[in-house]
Design a protein around this motif. Structure first.
Motif, PDB file in Angstrom:
ATOM      1  N   ASP A 149      91.379 136.984   0.446  1.00 46.33           N
ATOM      2  CA  ASP A 149      91.604 136.059   1.563  1.00 46.33           C
ATOM      3  C   ASP A 149      91.890 134.646   1.069  1.00 46.33           C
ATOM      4  OD1 ASP A 149      91.229 138.001   3.549  1.00 46.33           O
ATOM      5  OD2 ASP A 149      89.059 137.708   3.554  1.00 46.33           O
ATOM      6  N   ILE A 150      91.137 134.200   0.077  1.00 45.52           N
ATOM      7  CA  ILE A 150      91.339 132.846  -0.450  1.00 45.52           C
ATOM      8  C   ILE A 150      92.699 132.739  -1.134  1.00 45.52           C
ATOM      9  CG2 ILE A 150      90.475 131.092  -2.041  1.00 45.52           C
ATOM     10  CD1 ILE A 150      88.762 131.550   0.500  1.00 45.52           C
ATOM     11  N   GLU A 151      93.073 133.757  -1.889  1.00 39.53           N
ATOM     12  CA  GLU A 151      94.391 133.763  -2.536  1.00 39.53           C
ATOM     13  C   GLU A 151      95.512 133.789  -1.488  1.00 39.53           C
ATOM     14  OE1 GLU A 151      94.029 137.146  -5.094  1.00 39.53           O
ATOM     15  OE2 GLU A 151      93.430 135.922  -6.828  1.00 39.53           O
ATOM     16  N   ASN A 152      95.295 134.517  -0.415  1.00 43.58           N
ATOM     17  CA  ASN A 152      96.265 134.570   0.680  1.00 43.58           C
ATOM     18  C   ASN A 152      96.426 133.192   1.318  1.00 43.58           C
ATOM     19  OD1 ASN A 152      98.036 135.584   2.609  1.00 43.58           O
ATOM     20  ND2 ASN A 152      96.418 136.390   3.922  1.00 43.58           N
ATOM     21  N   ALA A 153      95.301 132.491   1.508  1.00 41.67           N
ATOM     22  CA  ALA A 153      95.343 131.141   2.083  1.00 41.67           C
ATOM     23  C   ALA A 153      96.115 130.188   1.164  1.00 41.67           C
ATOM     24  CB  ALA A 153      93.926 130.619   2.311  1.00 41.67           C
ATOM     25  N   LEU A 154      95.854 130.273  -0.138  1.00 36.19           N
ATOM     26  CA  LEU A 154      96.564 129.417  -1.098  1.00 36.19           C
ATOM     27  C   LEU A 154      98.065 129.708  -1.094  1.00 36.19           C
ATOM     28  CD1 LEU A 154      94.036 129.564  -4.072  1.00 36.19           C
ATOM     29  CD2 LEU A 154      94.668 127.519  -2.776  1.00 36.19           C
ATOM     30  N   SER A 155      98.399 130.979  -0.987  1.00 38.17           N
ATOM     31  CA  SER A 155      99.813 131.367  -0.934  1.00 38.17           C
ATOM     32  C   SER A 155     100.503 130.784   0.302  1.00 38.17           C
ATOM     33  CB  SER A 155      99.916 132.897  -0.924  1.00 38.17           C
ATOM     34  OG  SER A 155     101.252 133.307  -0.735  1.00 38.17           O
ATOM     35  N   LYS A 156      99.801 130.779   1.418  1.00 36.11           N
ATOM     36  CA  LYS A 156     100.368 130.242   2.660  1.00 36.11           C
ATOM     37  C   LYS A 156     100.543 128.724   2.588  1.00 36.11           C
ATOM     38  CE  LYS A 156      98.700 133.892   5.762  1.00 36.11           C
ATOM     39  NZ  LYS A 156     100.040 134.332   6.198  1.00 36.11           N
ATOM     40  N   ILE A 157      99.612 128.043   1.929  1.00 32.93           N
ATOM     41  CA  ILE A 157      99.761 126.588   1.766  1.00 32.93           C
ATOM     42  C   ILE A 157     101.007 126.282   0.930  1.00 32.93           C
ATOM     43  CG2 ILE A 157      98.745 124.498   0.760  1.00 32.93           C
ATOM     44  CD1 ILE A 157      95.973 125.683   1.413  1.00 32.93           C
ATOM     45  N   ALA A 158     101.168 127.029  -0.166  1.00 31.41           N
ATOM     46  CA  ALA A 158     102.348 126.836  -1.021  1.00 31.41           C
ATOM     47  C   ALA A 158     103.636 127.140  -0.243  1.00 31.41           C
ATOM     48  CB  ALA A 158     102.245 127.738  -2.249  1.00 31.41           C
ATOM     49  N   LYS A 159     103.606 128.190   0.552  1.00 33.13           N
ATOM     50  CA  LYS A 159     104.784 128.558   1.343  1.00 33.13           C
ATOM     51  C   LYS A 159     105.112 127.486   2.368  1.00 33.13           C
ATOM     52  CE  LYS A 159     106.660 132.271   4.214  1.00 33.13           C
ATOM     53  NZ  LYS A 159     106.385 133.595   4.854  1.00 33.13           N
ATOM     54  N   SER A 160     104.078 126.903   2.956  1.00 34.27           N
ATOM     55  CA  SER A 160     104.280 125.857   3.953  1.00 34.27           C
ATOM     56  C   SER A 160     104.961 124.641   3.326  1.00 34.27           C
ATOM     57  CB  SER A 160     102.945 125.452   4.580  1.00 34.27           C
ATOM     58  OG  SER A 160     103.139 124.463   5.556  1.00 34.27           O
ATOM     59  N   MET A 161     104.517 124.261   2.135  1.00 32.36           N
ATOM     60  CA  MET A 161     105.107 123.089   1.478  1.00 32.36           C
ATOM     61  C   MET A 161     106.537 123.368   1.027  1.00 32.36           C
ATOM     62  SD  MET A 161     102.024 121.213  -0.636  1.00 32.36           S
ATOM     63  CE  MET A 161     101.479 122.660  -1.564  1.00 32.36           C
ATOM     64  N   SER A 162     106.791 124.588   0.549  1.00 33.97           N
ATOM     65  CA  SER A 162     108.145 124.902   0.069  1.00 33.97           C
ATOM     66  C   SER A 162     109.139 125.060   1.223  1.00 33.97           C
ATOM     67  CB  SER A 162     108.127 126.175  -0.776  1.00 33.97           C
ATOM     68  OG  SER A 162     107.749 127.300   0.022  1.00 33.97           O
ATOM     69  N   SER A 163     108.662 125.558   2.350  1.00 34.24           N
ATOM     70  CA  SER A 163     109.546 125.782   3.502  1.00 34.24           C
ATOM     71  C   SER A 163     109.530 124.615   4.492  1.00 34.24           C
ATOM     72  CB  SER A 163     109.136 127.054   4.245  1.00 34.24           C
ATOM     73  OG  SER A 163     107.852 126.907   4.830  1.00 34.24           O
ATOM     74  N   GLU A 164     108.567 123.688   4.288  1.00 33.11           N
ATOM     75  CA  GLU A 164     108.363 122.565   5.201  1.00 33.11           C
ATOM     76  C   GLU A 164     108.126 123.050   6.636  1.00 33.11           C
ATOM     77  OE1 GLU A 164     111.505 119.710   4.826  1.00 33.11           O
ATOM     78  OE2 GLU A 164     110.955 119.182   2.772  1.00 33.11           O
ATOM     79  N   SER A 165     107.407 124.158   6.739  1.00 36.94           N
ATOM     80  CA  SER A 165     107.059 124.743   8.041  1.00 36.94           C
ATOM     81  C   SER A 165     105.549 124.735   8.216  1.00 36.94           C
ATOM     82  CB  SER A 165     107.576 126.178   8.139  1.00 36.94           C
ATOM     83  OG  SER A 165     107.034 126.828   9.270  1.00 36.94           O
TER      84      SER A 165
END
Length: 207
Positions: A149-165
């Motif tokens: 779950d924590i790794e999934n959360a970190l992945s989503k934060i990175a995705k948000s910054m890269s996609s600016e979404s």
């Protein structure tokens, strides 16, 4: 001659009255049709919204009974799967507290519809800081489904910054929201059921 003129006048008057009545009937019929369509729209829309949230929306947190520390410890032992990797400096209670702190952070950032006005560009420095905090202060001390779950959360934060979404950040918020309920007994009205930890608890603790 006068009678003929009167008859024509009366007939004309009656014809106009009939036309007015017919227009009135058509107008009332049109209003009835429009009202029916409007009501149908709201009813169908309401049922559609209810159906969507019943399938994809949060569950009632009132039905979520967070396990006690003893139940969690027993489930970890019996299943052979650990959730926590505590140390002397960072005991399990501190790991749980850190999860709550991160959840409250997301409440302040995205709660109460703030996500709709959230700008990734202006928040990138803060997002990088919170990513570092999660990576350094939580990730090393968790295991099993909680680590997933924590790794999934970190992945989503990175995705948000890269996609600016902001959309992936809503997922991060929901993860920590559910973890706080499952591991800390956090009181809330909804539960998204999006964590592997929550599923594990259902299988191992609530059997």
């Amino acid at each position: 001659m006068e009678n003929a003129d009167l008859d024509r006048t009366n007939n004309a008057g009656q014809g106009q009255e009939m036309q007015l009545q017919e227009k009135k009937r058509r107008s009332e019929k049109s209003k009835t049709i429009i009202l029916t369509l409007v009501l149908s729209f709201f009813i169908i829309g309401g049922l559609g919204t209810w159906g969507y949230y019943s399938l994809f929306g949060p569950n009632s947190a009132a039905s979520i009974d967070a396990p006690s520390d003893e139940e969690l410890t027993e489930a970890e032992k019996s299943s052979g799967t650990a959730l926590f990797k505590p140390t002397i400096e960072v005991p399990k209670t501190e790991i749980q507290r850190r999860i709550n702190v991160i959840h409250e952070f997301w409440n302040s950032e995205l709660g109460y519809d703030k996500w709709s006005k959230y700008n990734i560009d202006t928040h990138t420095p803060v997002l990088k800081d919170i990513e570092i905090d999660i990576r350094n202060k939580i990730l090393p001390y968790v295991a099993g489904p909680l680590k997933v779950d924590i790794e999934n959360a970190l992945s989503k934060i990175a995705k948000s910054m890269s996609s600016e979404s902001v959309e992936p950040l809503k997922g991060v918020h929901r993860i920590f929201h559910d973890l706080d309920i499952s591991l800390n007994g956090y009181k809330a009205s909804d539960y998204w059921d999006v964590t592997e930890t929550g599923k594990w608890i259902k299988e191992e603790v609530k059997e």
